[in-house]
Write a protein that holds these residues in place. Structure first.
Motif, mmCIF file in Angstrom:
data_model
loop_
_atom_site.group_PDB
_atom_site.id
_atom_site.type_symbol
_atom_site.label_atom_id
_atom_site.label_comp_id
_atom_site.label_asym_id
_atom_site.label_seq_id
_atom_site.Cartn_x
_atom_site.Cartn_y
_atom_site.Cartn_z
ATOM 1 N N PRO A 1 22.518 -24.008 52.373
ATOM 2 C CA PRO A 1 22.212 -23.828 53.794
ATOM 3 C C PRO A 1 23.307 -24.219 54.770
ATOM 4 C CG PRO A 1 20.266 -24.731 52.393
ATOM 5 C CD PRO A 1 21.673 -24.752 51.627
ATOM 6 N N GLY A 2 23.613 -23.577 55.539
ATOM 7 C CA GLY A 2 24.774 -23.812 56.480
ATOM 8 C C GLY A 2 26.166 -23.953 55.878
ATOM 9 N N ASP A 3 26.270 -23.896 54.549
ATOM 10 C CA ASP A 3 27.698 -23.979 54.056
ATOM 11 C C ASP A 3 28.222 -22.803 53.255
ATOM 12 O OD1 ASP A 3 29.850 -24.958 52.779
ATOM 13 O OD2 ASP A 3 29.000 -26.340 51.887
ATOM 14 N N PHE A 4 28.829 -21.880 53.754
ATOM 15 C CA PHE A 4 29.149 -20.694 52.848
ATOM 16 C C PHE A 4 30.185 -20.971 51.842
ATOM 17 C CE2 PHE A 4 28.328 -18.072 56.992
ATOM 18 C CZ PHE A 4 27.312 -17.454 56.489
ATOM 19 N N SER A 5 30.599 -22.056 51.828
ATOM 20 C CA SER A 5 31.681 -22.535 50.953
ATOM 21 C C SER A 5 31.199 -22.829 49.438
ATOM 22 C CB SER A 5 32.660 -23.644 51.299
ATOM 23 O OG SER A 5 32.091 -25.026 51.432
ATOM 24 N N THR A 6 29.855 -23.178 49.320
ATOM 25 C CA THR A 6 28.992 -23.772 48.309
ATOM 26 C C THR A 6 28.189 -22.711 47.610
ATOM 27 O OG1 THR A 6 29.381 -25.946 49.126
ATOM 28 C CG2 THR A 6 27.893 -25.829 47.242
ATOM 29 N N MET A 7 28.629 -22.052 46.450
ATOM 30 C CA MET A 7 27.612 -21.247 45.831
ATOM 31 C C MET A 7 26.593 -22.195 44.986
ATOM 32 S SD MET A 7 26.856 -18.104 45.105
ATOM 33 C CE MET A 7 28.445 -17.060 45.200
ATOM 34 N N LEU A 8 25.450 -21.695 44.923
ATOM 35 C CA LEU A 8 24.338 -22.524 44.512
ATOM 36 C C LEU A 8 23.782 -21.538 43.112
ATOM 37 C CD1 LEU A 8 21.972 -23.433 47.370
ATOM 38 C CD2 LEU A 8 24.026 -24.666 46.264
ATOM 39 N N VAL A 9 24.061 -22.138 42.069
ATOM 40 C CA VAL A 9 23.500 -21.747 40.784
ATOM 41 C C VAL A 9 22.950 -22.987 40.090
ATOM 42 C CG1 VAL A 9 24.318 -20.557 38.520
ATOM 43 C CG2 VAL A 9 25.785 -20.386 40.517
ATOM 44 N N PRO A 10 21.514 -22.831 40.062
ATOM 45 C CA PRO A 10 21.096 -23.816 39.627
ATOM 46 C C PRO A 10 20.907 -24.175 38.074
ATOM 47 C CG PRO A 10 19.526 -22.456 40.187
ATOM 48 C CD PRO A 10 20.783 -21.911 40.480
ATOM 49 N N ASN A 11 20.644 -25.463 37.496
ATOM 50 C CA ASN A 11 20.403 -25.666 36.272
ATOM 51 C C ASN A 11 19.108 -25.004 35.951
ATOM 52 O OD1 ASN A 11 19.682 -26.737 33.750
ATOM 53 N ND2 ASN A 11 21.087 -28.338 34.209
ATOM 54 N N CYS A 12 18.999 -24.151 34.540
ATOM 55 C CA CYS A 12 17.817 -23.484 34.422
ATOM 56 C C CYS A 12 16.742 -24.387 33.920
ATOM 57 C CB CYS A 12 18.090 -22.695 32.989
ATOM 58 S SG CYS A 12 19.103 -20.895 33.416
ATOM 59 N N PHE A 13 16.870 -25.652 33.690
ATOM 60 C CA PHE A 13 15.876 -26.488 33.488
ATOM 61 C C PHE A 13 14.937 -27.005 34.656
ATOM 62 C CE2 PHE A 13 18.683 -27.566 29.763
ATOM 63 C CZ PHE A 13 17.658 -27.316 28.808
ATOM 64 N N THR A 14 15.812 -26.779 35.768
ATOM 65 C CA THR A 14 15.227 -27.069 36.971
ATOM 66 C C THR A 14 15.003 -26.030 38.250
ATOM 67 O OG1 THR A 14 17.430 -27.730 38.065
ATOM 68 C CG2 THR A 14 15.913 -29.614 36.976
ATOM 69 N N ALA A 15 15.413 -24.551 37.557
ATOM 70 C CA ALA A 15 15.643 -23.598 38.364
ATOM 71 C C ALA A 15 14.193 -23.110 38.783
ATOM 72 C CB ALA A 15 16.122 -22.491 37.552
ATOM 73 N N GLY A 16 13.975 -22.778 40.252
ATOM 74 C CA GLY A 16 13.157 -22.087 40.800
ATOM 75 C C GLY A 16 13.604 -20.803 41.376
ATOM 76 N N SER A 17 14.464 -20.156 40.810
ATOM 77 C CA SER A 17 15.111 -18.786 41.263
ATOM 78 C C SER A 17 15.240 -17.941 39.947
ATOM 79 C CB SER A 17 16.519 -19.315 41.897
ATOM 80 O OG SER A 17 17.505 -19.739 40.860
ATOM 81 N N ASN A 18 15.748 -16.620 40.644
ATOM 82 C CA ASN A 18 15.511 -15.776 39.498
ATOM 83 C C ASN A 18 17.167 -15.681 38.754
ATOM 84 O OD1 ASN A 18 17.246 -14.973 41.794
ATOM 85 N ND2 ASN A 18 15.975 -12.951 42.025
ATOM 86 N N TYR A 19 17.956 -16.614 39.136
ATOM 87 C CA TYR A 19 19.037 -16.783 38.145
ATOM 88 C C TYR A 19 19.588 -18.095 38.249
ATOM 89 C CZ TYR A 19 22.116 -17.172 42.323
ATOM 90 O OH TYR A 19 22.670 -17.837 43.698
ATOM 91 N N CYS A 20 20.146 -18.681 37.105
ATOM 92 C CA CYS A 20 20.370 -20.003 36.846
ATOM 93 C C CYS A 20 21.388 -19.970 35.556
ATOM 94 C CB CYS A 20 19.035 -20.597 36.627
ATOM 95 S SG CYS A 20 18.198 -20.209 35.062
ATOM 96 N N SER A 21 21.885 -21.253 35.350
ATOM 97 C CA SER A 21 22.851 -21.407 34.295
ATOM 98 C C SER A 21 22.371 -22.359 33.236
ATOM 99 C CB SER A 21 24.443 -21.903 34.964
ATOM 100 O OG SER A 21 25.060 -22.038 34.048
ATOM 101 N N GLU A 22 22.719 -22.143 32.043
ATOM 102 C CA GLU A 22 22.174 -22.962 31.060
ATOM 103 C C GLU A 22 23.372 -23.065 30.024
ATOM 104 O OE1 GLU A 22 18.768 -21.069 29.386
ATOM 105 O OE2 GLU A 22 19.797 -19.487 28.329
ATOM 106 N N ALA A 23 23.118 -24.204 29.052
ATOM 107 C CA ALA A 23 24.023 -24.446 28.034
ATOM 108 C C ALA A 23 23.878 -23.145 26.929
ATOM 109 C CB ALA A 23 23.989 -25.674 27.403
ATOM 110 N N GLY A 24 25.014 -22.824 26.372
ATOM 111 C CA GLY A 24 24.822 -21.844 25.277
ATOM 112 C C GLY A 24 26.063 -22.140 24.194
#
Length: 460
Positions: free
Chosen positions: A148-171
């Motif tokens: 929010p308010g910061d175009f320079s930081t892309m948010l890709v949450p950890n899938c363990f805590t994600a509340g969105s429809n995309y996230c990143s996890e270990a593989g």
């Protein structure tokens, strides 16, 4: 005297590279058509955070293009269509719009290709993989969200805590490494080499062609060796870790502003190359070229920047000297944009959101304010060749941060390298897109010859 010899003499005799031609008038600013940038992008106030400079942009093309004679760009020498700048000459050059393939790229391949596979569970540097889980592979580039308010930081949450429809996890990752050893590489002497990211596995019999680098690089190197334009040297291509951009293993490896990827190549890839191919590789950085395309092109520069004692040469097509780094690093908040330019946002006053993936990189204290690295660091012993096309990328994702214009980034890098006295050759290609195949086939032999010019084996 040939045209190239005449041009070389003219360029070398001047203190600066001259621009041949007239500079067309440019409006100070233009309105950006709707739909090209996310809502709220700043294109009108240069003193406000995340300003995107639309000066001189041609919005009738897709993506928008800038003429290389834009007065905001460094001056460059226009080369006759179909020709290339003289190999030994440093500076900025404009080529195109036609791109005839160099004869070297279609030469007969006479050496031997060795292939082996690597797995993440054998790696100490990248023991796991980042895998982005999303509705479709390109979802993040179209609908990803920023802080929010910061175009320079892309948010890709950890899938363990994600509340969105995309996230990143270990593989896990697996990657193919291909090694080209020319026929003339005999005996026990240590060999110079090119190592390139974004290598591809061999094509599946009967399947679609997937390779880009290997079918061009291997015969080109073979031809240059036969012509005695370079010494016998090896070519190594390393497949990326998978996917692209923030939240992916490829993005994590290539876009991170640290020496980790160079250390991975040095300690985990090169020893395997020597073992599998039965060769010795030089430890002289002057005989080691880091190569790449797009993000791996930026990573090639990062390899040399953070480890010039390992890699002294850089060869890059469409390098993304932009703000792609993820996780967000508050020490270098502009990512690779900060190689050449000031961070475009407000000075960070605290650790910004990193969503459980923070891997901060220690840098000099004065970098915390977002100062550019190349202008504010001692000159390093590296030589650089890179190219960008006029149709290269312009804000391909929601990060309207003032740090995602690929062409502007490459032009700004040329300014920074020239000001610090680096040996470099920057090619601006007309009628060329991102990682343009025709331009690669036209320029690759001269690019390798430029980087290896004057190389003398040190006998290691």
């Amino acid at each position: 005297m040939s045209l190239d010899q005449s041009l070389a003499r003219k360029v070398v005799s001047t203190a600066a590279v001259l621009f041949l031609g007239t500079v067309p008038p440019y409006a100070l600013a233009q309105n950006v058509p709707s739909g090209l940038l996310p809502a709220g992008a700043n294109t009108t106030n240069p003193s406000a955070p995340f300003y995107i400079d639309p000066t001189g942009l041609n919005f009738s093309t897709n993506p928008p293009t800038r003429d290389p004679s834009n007065p905001n760009y460094p001056k460059a020498t226009q080369i006759a269509d179909g020709r290339l700048p003289p190999v030994p000459v440093n500076g900025n050059f404009i080529i195109g719009p036609t791109h005839p393939a160099a004869p070297e790229v279609t030469g007969t391949q006479t050496g031997t290709v060795y292939t082996f596979r690597m797995w993440s569970y054998n790696s100490k540097i990248y023991p796991t993989s980042l895998v982005r889980v999303e509705p479709s592979f390109d979802f993040i580039n179209q609908y990803g969200r920023t802080a929010p308010g910061d175009f320079s930081t892309m948010l890709v949450p950890n899938c363990f805590t994600a509340g969105s429809n995309y996230c990143s996890e270990a593989g896990i990752w697996t990657r193919v490494v291909q090694v080209y050893v020319p026929r003339d590489a005999r005996g026990q002497r240590a060999l110079p080499f090119i190592v390139s990211g974004d290598g591809t596995p061999p094509p599946i019999p009967g399947g679609p062609p997937t390779q880009l680098i290997e079918p061009i690089l291997f015969p080109t190197l073979d031809s240059l060796i036969r012509e005695r334009r370079v010494p016998p040297m090896v070519a190594i291509t390393v497949e990326n870790g998978g996917q692209d951009a923030q939240g992916s293993e490829r993005g994590f490896e290539y876009d991170s502003m640290n020496g980790q990827y160079a250390e991975f190549i040095e300690t985990e890839v090169l020893p395997q190359v020597e073992k599998v191919a039965g060769i010795r590789l030089t430890h002289d950085p002057a005989g080691r070229i880091a190569m790449g395309i797009s993000a791996s092109g930026e990573a090639a520069f990062t390899m040399a920047w953070f480890h010039p004692e390992l890699f002294g040469k850089v060869l890059s097509y469409s390098p993304t000297f932009t703000n792609q780094q993820w996780p967000h690093n508050p020490n270098l908040p502009g990512g690779a944009w900060q190689y050449h330019s000031q961070y475009a946002g407000p000075p960070p006053t605290q650790l910004l959101q990193t969503e459980s993936f923070n891997v901060p990189t220690p840098v000099a204290a004065n970098q915390s304010a977002g100062l550019p690295l190349v202008p504010n660091s001692p000159r390093k012993p590296i030589r650089v060749w890179y190219e960008v096309g006029d149709y290269d990328g312009w804000y391909p994702n929601p990060m309207a941060d003032g740090m995602h214009d690929y062409v502007l980034a490459c032009e700004n890098m040329a300014k920074a390298l020239a000001a610090k006295g680096y040996e470099y050759q920057f090619i601006f290609a007309h009628n060329a897109g991102h990682v343009d195949l025709a331009t690669i086939k036209q320029t690759l032999p001269n690019a390798i010859a430029y980087l290896m010019g004057g190389y003398q084996p040190n006998g290691d």
